[in-house]
Design an enzyme around this catalytic site. Structure first.
Site, short mmCIF file in Angstrom:
data_model
loop_
_atom_site.label_atom_id
_atom_site.label_comp_id
_atom_site.label_asym_id
_atom_site.label_seq_id
_atom_site.Cartn_x
_atom_site.Cartn_y
_atom_site.Cartn_z
N ARG A 12 0.83 -1.21 0.00
CA ARG A 12 0.00 0.00 0.00
C ARG A 12 0.87 1.26 0.00
O ARG A 12 2.04 1.22 0.38
CB ARG A 12 -0.95 0.05 1.21
CG ARG A 12 -0.27 0.12 2.58
CD ARG A 12 -0.19 1.51 3.18
NE ARG A 12 0.63 1.55 4.37
CZ ARG A 12 1.92 1.86 4.37
NH1 ARG A 12 2.55 2.13 3.25
NH2 ARG A 12 2.62 1.89 5.50
N GLU A 23 -0.46 10.14 8.49
CA GLU A 23 0.67 9.30 8.91
C GLU A 23 0.83 9.34 10.42
O GLU A 23 0.76 10.40 11.04
CB GLU A 23 1.94 9.82 8.23
CG GLU A 23 2.92 8.75 7.85
CD GLU A 23 2.39 7.81 6.78
OE1 GLU A 23 1.89 6.72 7.15
OE2 GLU A 23 2.46 8.15 5.59
N HIS A 24 1.04 8.15 10.99
CA HIS A 24 1.17 7.98 12.44
C HIS A 24 -0.11 8.43 13.16
O HIS A 24 -0.05 8.93 14.29
CB HIS A 24 2.41 8.72 12.98
CG HIS A 24 3.69 8.03 12.58
ND1 HIS A 24 4.19 6.95 13.28
CD2 HIS A 24 4.52 8.23 11.54
CE1 HIS A 24 5.30 6.53 12.69
NE2 HIS A 24 5.52 7.29 11.63
N ASP A 54 -2.06 -0.80 7.47
CA ASP A 54 -1.41 -1.60 6.42
C ASP A 54 -2.23 -2.85 6.10
O ASP A 54 -2.46 -3.17 4.93
CB ASP A 54 0.01 -2.01 6.87
CG ASP A 54 0.85 -0.79 7.22
OD1 ASP A 54 0.41 0.34 6.93
OD2 ASP A 54 1.94 -0.98 7.79
C1 GLA Z 1 3.69 1.69 9.75
C2 GLA Z 1 2.62 0.96 10.57
C3 GLA Z 1 1.24 1.58 10.34
C4 GLA Z 1 1.27 3.09 10.53
C5 GLA Z 1 2.43 3.72 9.74
C6 GLA Z 1 2.59 5.19 10.03
O1 GLA Z 1 3.46 1.46 8.39
O2 GLA Z 1 2.59 -0.40 10.24
O3 GLA Z 1 0.30 0.98 11.19
O4 GLA Z 1 1.32 3.42 11.88
O5 GLA Z 1 3.66 3.09 10.02
O6 GLA Z 1 1.49 5.89 9.58
#
Ligand code: GLA
Length: 404
Positions: free
Chosen positions: A40, A46-47, A191
């Site tokens: 993906r 993000e985060h 993800d």
């Molecule tokens: C990684 C984690 C996700 C998400 C991203 C940041 O990909 O697996 O769950 O927290 O970092 O957005």
């Protein structure tokens, strides 16, 4: 997931063909099952997932394909059943007894597979002995969720082997649990949800609190998503990720709320002195990123690419300055994209995924794609001394069975 090689061809068809061939070469017969799960890219948000916030990812047309067949001759000493996994481009083979599954050493890719097997056994599914070959075209260690794609592909295979299906949400959560318990990464749900629910022609606005997904159509031929791999591995990602998550939890606790989803910027402002500078900045990123993500989803619905792009740049600034998960190389790629600007064909650009290396995602005018790629490549190579790897992608189909 970090690993040196990524030799699979990029299209799903080519990746499936390679998996099929490797199976025949390794096990001497044609595999009955072929399944695929995508990586993906996250456009914005993000985060925020582990703070019960909003994310806006899409599945990409880079897949983990698993070819498999039952092996009636395989039997372990104690539990009786076992599985053999072989992967040319993840690195080697392993055999696992389908009794009590033991973790491998930390950092080993086999943990993602084992975690999913354990999740099925915990749910009391009785797995048969089988052989499998894994082939991945998702760039490894690039922040494009190669590990979630692997987990979801194994779960999809097990469903096919058992001729059953578990609820898609439960499947994504089982895979997330595998990552927590076997790989030791306390990730959010983005993800695994992206790999399970990805759909062609749409981004997914995921509310990570209610776990509801709103499709955001992405069909305009005028814009293209460009992924640029900085070719720098996100090595710090594990320990720093855990620390960020703890800092967010600490912020929510001090503010007396279940998660940062429940805090406004004005509310944060009032408590900023008690929180201290670092925690305050971490919280400010999460709260402002949720606002940007909802705003970007609206802008994309309205095909207002200028606004969507500005929000992506703002997201990068916040990740760099407040959340501190970027790195020089990602900043350089985003700076070059900024210099190219809308005139040159870039609406917006930002780091994507956990950070500390990996990829940027850019929203680019389709007409200017070739020149944008050329400028990004040459300027990055000149300044960083590293050749980036670039590819354009569109929203892709989520996990599915190719052959049953
Ligand atoms: C990684 C984690 C996700 C998400 C991203 C940041 O990909 O697996 O769950 O927290 O970092 O957005």
């Amino acid at each position: 997931m970090t690993n040196p090689q990524n030799v699979a061809s990029s299209t799903l068809e080519a990746c499936a063909r390679q998996a099929d061939q490797h199976f025949v070469e390794t096990f001497g017969c044609k595999p009955r099952w072929l399944v695929a799960s995508p990586g993906r890219v996250n456009l914005i948000g993000e985060h925020t997932d582990y703070n019960e916030g909003f994310v806006l990812p899409m599945a990409i047309d880079r897949y983990v394909v698993v070819a498999a067949d039952i092996n009636t001759e395989l039997s372990g000493k104690n539990s009786g059943k076992s599985a053999v996994f072989h992967s040319a481009n993840l690195g080697g083979s392993f055999r696992v007894s389908l009794g009590k599954i033991k973790k491998s050493v930390p950092g080993n890719w086999t943990n993602y597979v084992k975690g999913v097997l354990a999740g099925f056994l915990e749910r009391e599914f009785s797995l048969p002995s089988f052989n499998a070959v894994i082939q991945s075209s998702v760039p490894l260690g690039g922040g494009l969720s190669s590990s979630a794609a692997l987990e979801v592909s194994v779960a999809t295979l097990l469903e096919a082997l058992l001729d059953t299906s578990i609820l898609p949400k439960e499947k994504a959560l089982l895979c997330q649990q595998a990552e927590h318990q076997f790989a030791g990464v306390p990730c959010g749900i983005m993800d695994q949800f992206s790999s399970v629910f990805g759909q062609e022609d749409a981004l997914m606005l995921i509310d990570c609190r209610s776990q509801e997904i709103k499709p955001i159509a992405f069909t305009s031929p005028d814009v293209t998503i460009l992924i640029t791999n900085s070719s720098v591995d996100h090595e710090l990602a594990g320990s720093e990720y855990r620390e960020r998550r703890q800092q967010c939890e600490a912020a929510a606790k001090s503010l007396g709320v279940p998660s940062l989803r429940d805090v406004t910027l004005a509310g944060l402002e009032k408590s900023s002195t008690e929180l201290g500078d670092t925690i305050n900045r971490r919280a400010r990123h999460v709260i402002s990123e949720n606002i940007r993500t909802l705003h970007a989803a609206d802008a994309i619905c309205a095909e207002d690419w200028n606004t969507a792009g500005e929000l992506m740049f703002a997201s990068h600034d916040s990740l760099r300055d407040d959340y501190e998960v970027s790195c020089q190389e990602l900043d350089l790629l985003v700076d070059i994209a900024r210099e190219i600007g809308v005139e040159g064909g870039v609406y917006g650009s930002r780091m994507t995924g956990g950070g500390f290396g990996g990829c940027t995602v850019s929203l680019v005018k389709t007409d200017s794609l070739a020149s944008v790629k050329q400028t990004l490549s040459s300027r990055y190579l000149k300044s960083a001394g590293i050749a980036p790897r670039l590819f354009a992608t569109r929203p892709a189909r989520g996990a599915h069975v190719i052959r049953a």
